[in-house]
Design an enzyme around this catalytic site. Structure first.
Site, short mmCIF file in Angstrom:
data_model
loop_
_atom_site.label_atom_id
_atom_site.label_comp_id
_atom_site.label_asym_id
_atom_site.label_seq_id
_atom_site.Cartn_x
_atom_site.Cartn_y
_atom_site.Cartn_z
CD GLU A 105 -1.61 -2.18 2.09
OE1 GLU A 105 -2.35 -3.18 2.00
OE2 GLU A 105 -0.59 -2.15 2.81
CE1 TYR A 145 7.74 1.57 -3.38
CE2 TYR A 145 5.52 2.40 -3.09
CZ TYR A 145 6.79 2.18 -2.59
OH TYR A 145 7.11 2.56 -1.32
#
Length: 160
Positions: A114, A126
């Protein structure tokens, strides 16, 4: 970025002795939603946790944590942070690559995390590692009332 600047960093397994240094970064980076020292200690000592620290000149300047069970289908990157003065040196990417490698070694086929919806820099990092947005957890980060973007990586799609 010069290789000398990258070479100055050492990534190693975190221990309980690193707790104070980790917490100094934790509370400076995640000001309003930092983990407690007790929670961080339990994570460092948990049997299915894999925590690393990044050091420069003998000082801890970053850390990351993975929760993974041997042969489980998935793994979760629990946390990652780099001290502001040590950013843009590739430490976040290096820590993430180590997390991905460990999850893969343990047999995970998917890795999840998350990230705050208001942190586009982390989301970009990411994404460059192959993570894709999967959904949103509304109001996840409290007390700031910020959504979490759930991202996932199919291990066979790892890009470095």
């Amino acid at each position: 970025m010069s290789d000398a600047r990258k070479a100055a960093a050492v990534i190693r397994r975190a221990t309980a002795d690193d707790l104070d240094a980790i917490m100094a970064i934790e509370t400076s980076v995640f000001v309003t939603d930092a983990w407690s020292p007790e929670l961080m200690r339990s994570e460092l000592e948990a049997p299915h946790s894999f925590y690393l620290v990044a050091e420069r000149d003998g000082e801890v300047v970053g850390y990351s944590g993975l929760r993974a069970v041997v042969s489980a289908a998935d793994a979760d990157i629990q946390t990652i942070a780099v001290a502001p003065e040590a950013r843009r040196l590739g430490l976040g990417r290096a820590l993430m690559n180590e997390m991905i490698a460990e999850a893969t070694r343990l047999g995970a086929r998917e890795i999840f995390l998350e990230v705050r919806a208001d942190n586009p820099d982390a989301q970009r990092l990411y994404s460059t590692l192959g993570f894709e947005p999967l959904g949103v957890r509304p109001h996840y980060y409290q007390p700031d009332d910020v959504d979490a973007v759930v991202m996932g990586l199919a291990v066979e799609e790892v890009r470095r």
